[in-house]
Design a protein around this motif. Structure first.
Motif, mmCIF file in Angstrom:
data_model
loop_
_atom_site.group_PDB
_atom_site.id
_atom_site.type_symbol
_atom_site.label_atom_id
_atom_site.label_comp_id
_atom_site.label_asym_id
_atom_site.label_seq_id
_atom_site.Cartn_x
_atom_site.Cartn_y
_atom_site.Cartn_z
ATOM 1 N N ASP A 5 0.845 -1.183 0.000
ATOM 2 C CA ASP A 5 0.000 0.000 0.000
ATOM 3 C C ASP A 5 0.889 1.245 0.000
ATOM 4 O OD1 ASP A 5 -2.146 1.623 0.210
ATOM 5 O OD2 ASP A 5 -2.508 1.248 2.345
ATOM 6 N N LYS A 6 0.571 2.203 -0.834
ATOM 7 C CA LYS A 6 1.367 3.428 -0.944
ATOM 8 C C LYS A 6 0.800 4.570 -0.108
ATOM 9 C CE LYS A 6 3.982 1.503 -4.077
ATOM 10 N NZ LYS A 6 4.668 0.379 -3.524
ATOM 11 N N ASP A 7 -0.183 4.279 0.762
ATOM 12 C CA ASP A 7 -0.814 5.316 1.574
ATOM 13 C C ASP A 7 0.146 5.961 2.567
ATOM 14 O OD1 ASP A 7 -3.189 4.921 0.280
ATOM 15 O OD2 ASP A 7 -4.040 3.615 1.824
ATOM 16 N N LYS A 8 1.152 5.248 2.986
ATOM 17 C CA LYS A 8 2.068 5.768 4.001
ATOM 18 C C LYS A 8 3.138 6.689 3.420
ATOM 19 C CE LYS A 8 1.506 2.216 7.436
ATOM 20 N NZ LYS A 8 0.836 2.885 8.494
ATOM 21 N N TYR A 9 3.170 6.830 2.097
ATOM 22 C CA TYR A 9 4.143 7.709 1.460
ATOM 23 C C TYR A 9 3.620 9.139 1.439
ATOM 24 C CZ TYR A 9 6.783 3.653 -0.037
ATOM 25 O OH TYR A 9 7.542 2.517 -0.052
ATOM 26 N N THR A 10 4.522 10.094 1.541
ATOM 27 C CA THR A 10 4.134 11.499 1.484
ATOM 28 C C THR A 10 3.802 11.864 0.042
ATOM 29 O OG1 THR A 10 6.388 12.263 1.094
ATOM 30 C CG2 THR A 10 5.695 12.060 3.404
ATOM 31 N N ASP A 11 3.142 13.006 -0.123
ATOM 32 C CA ASP A 11 2.816 13.478 -1.469
ATOM 33 C C ASP A 11 4.096 13.731 -2.272
ATOM 34 O OD1 ASP A 11 0.102 13.354 -1.022
ATOM 35 O OD2 ASP A 11 -0.063 15.456 -0.401
ATOM 36 N N LYS A 12 5.094 14.236 -1.602
ATOM 37 C CA LYS A 12 6.364 14.503 -2.278
ATOM 38 C C LYS A 12 6.981 13.199 -2.788
ATOM 39 C CE LYS A 12 10.902 16.581 -1.587
ATOM 40 N NZ LYS A 12 11.803 17.266 -0.662
ATOM 41 N N GLN A 13 6.945 12.147 -1.973
ATOM 42 C CA GLN A 13 7.489 10.856 -2.398
ATOM 43 C C GLN A 13 6.698 10.295 -3.579
ATOM 44 O OE1 GLN A 13 7.170 9.100 1.519
ATOM 45 N NE2 GLN A 13 9.395 8.858 1.635
ATOM 46 N N LYS A 14 5.377 10.471 -3.539
ATOM 47 C CA LYS A 14 4.546 9.981 -4.643
ATOM 48 C C LYS A 14 4.847 10.733 -5.933
ATOM 49 C CE LYS A 14 0.781 8.527 -1.610
ATOM 50 N NZ LYS A 14 -0.590 8.808 -1.147
ATOM 51 N N ARG A 15 5.005 12.054 -5.843
ATOM 52 C CA ARG A 15 5.349 12.843 -7.033
ATOM 53 C C ARG A 15 6.706 12.434 -7.580
ATOM 54 N NH1 ARG A 15 3.539 16.969 -3.779
ATOM 55 N NH2 ARG A 15 5.663 17.736 -3.475
ATOM 56 N N LYS A 16 7.638 12.213 -6.679
ATOM 57 C CA LYS A 16 8.973 11.802 -7.096
ATOM 58 C C LYS A 16 8.925 10.464 -7.821
ATOM 59 C CE LYS A 16 12.980 12.409 -4.723
ATOM 60 N NZ LYS A 16 13.936 12.245 -3.628
ATOM 61 N N ALA A 17 8.157 9.520 -7.289
ATOM 62 C CA ALA A 17 8.030 8.206 -7.921
ATOM 63 C C ALA A 17 7.392 8.333 -9.304
ATOM 64 C CB ALA A 17 7.208 7.267 -7.041
ATOM 65 N N GLU A 18 6.371 9.190 -9.435
ATOM 66 C CA GLU A 18 5.742 9.385 -10.741
ATOM 67 C C GLU A 18 6.732 9.951 -11.746
ATOM 68 O OE1 GLU A 18 2.231 11.800 -10.423
ATOM 69 O OE2 GLU A 18 1.391 10.521 -8.838
ATOM 70 N N HIS A 19 7.523 10.915 -11.298
ATOM 71 C CA HIS A 19 8.507 11.539 -12.176
ATOM 72 C C HIS A 19 9.562 10.522 -12.623
ATOM 73 C CE1 HIS A 19 11.111 14.631 -13.833
ATOM 74 N NE2 HIS A 19 12.101 14.130 -13.110
ATOM 75 N N ILE A 20 10.049 9.744 -11.704
ATOM 76 C CA ILE A 20 11.055 8.728 -12.019
ATOM 77 C C ILE A 20 10.470 7.678 -12.951
ATOM 78 C CG2 ILE A 20 12.484 6.876 -11.045
ATOM 79 C CD1 ILE A 20 12.710 8.670 -8.492
ATOM 80 N N GLU A 21 9.239 7.263 -12.655
ATOM 81 C CA GLU A 21 8.564 6.275 -13.497
ATOM 82 C C GLU A 21 8.432 6.793 -14.930
ATOM 83 O OE1 GLU A 21 4.228 4.023 -13.795
ATOM 84 O OE2 GLU A 21 4.809 5.028 -11.927
ATOM 85 N N GLN A 22 8.016 8.047 -15.076
ATOM 86 C CA GLN A 22 7.865 8.632 -16.415
ATOM 87 C C GLN A 22 9.203 8.678 -17.141
ATOM 88 O OE1 GLN A 22 4.917 9.550 -17.914
ATOM 89 N NE2 GLN A 22 6.261 9.615 -19.685
ATOM 90 N N SER A 23 10.253 8.987 -16.405
ATOM 91 C CA SER A 23 11.594 9.034 -16.999
ATOM 92 C C SER A 23 12.000 7.672 -17.539
ATOM 93 C CB SER A 23 12.593 9.519 -15.947
ATOM 94 O OG SER A 23 13.907 9.462 -16.436
ATOM 95 N N TYR A 24 11.735 6.616 -16.773
ATOM 96 C CA TYR A 24 12.057 5.263 -17.226
ATOM 97 C C TYR A 24 11.222 4.877 -18.448
ATOM 98 C CZ TYR A 24 15.187 3.862 -13.434
ATOM 99 O OH TYR A 24 16.257 3.740 -12.598
ATOM 100 N N GLU A 25 9.938 5.244 -18.431
ATOM 101 C CA GLU A 25 9.078 4.919 -19.570
ATOM 102 C C GLU A 25 9.558 5.626 -20.831
ATOM 103 O OE1 GLU A 25 4.967 5.586 -18.616
ATOM 104 O OE2 GLU A 25 5.053 4.227 -16.901
ATOM 105 N N ASP A 26 10.042 6.868 -20.678
ATOM 106 C CA ASP A 26 10.577 7.610 -21.819
ATOM 107 C C ASP A 26 11.820 6.929 -22.400
ATOM 108 O OD1 ASP A 26 8.571 9.449 -21.453
ATOM 109 O OD2 ASP A 26 9.856 10.953 -20.484
#
Length: 125
Positions: A5-26
């Motif tokens: 569950d990702k509920d325990k992550y902060t909003d900043k951590q979630k944004r960071k993960a999205e950004h990193i994920e997008q970078s890998y997909e690119d």
């Protein structure tokens, strides 16, 4: 795919993960692999989700001030080559021994090995 569950992550951590994920997909990494790598990176950098109880033990302002002063004294002593209290010559690095020999004007120090520096410094004390 990442588990848990990702509920325990902060909003900043979630944004960071999205950004990193997008970078890998690119870069052509599959969606599942990119997501797994992103969360692994966030976990490595920040130690995972939020912790209950904050970031460990709380110190009083006086204890913090004392710790800062103590740390500052050690840093200055290290910077200026002051040996740590109780430090034996055998425990010092060759560079520290060379510096001490230089300050005591020991002749021939540049060609001495560590054991020779220790012997020379011991006889000068």
């Amino acid at each position: 795919m990442p588990r848990g569950d990702k509920d325990k992550y902060t909003d900043k951590q979630k944004r960071k993960a999205e950004h990193i994920e997008q970078s890998y997909e690119d870069k052509g990494v599959s969606k599942d692999e990119a997501e797994a790598r992103a969360w692994a990176t966030v976990n490595k950098q920040s130690g995972g989700g939020e912790r209950i109880g904050g970031s460990g033990q709380k110190k009083s302002p006086a204890a913090k001030a004392q710790a800062r002063a103590s740390s500052a004294r050690r840093a200055v002593a290290t910077k200026h080559g002051v040996p740590r209290s109780g430090q034996q010559l055998e425990d010092m690095t060759k560079a520290e021994l060379m510096d001490r020999a230089r300050k005591r004007h020991i002749a021939g120090r540049s060609t001495m090995r560590k054991d020779e520096l220790i012997k020379a410094l011991s006889s000068k004390e």
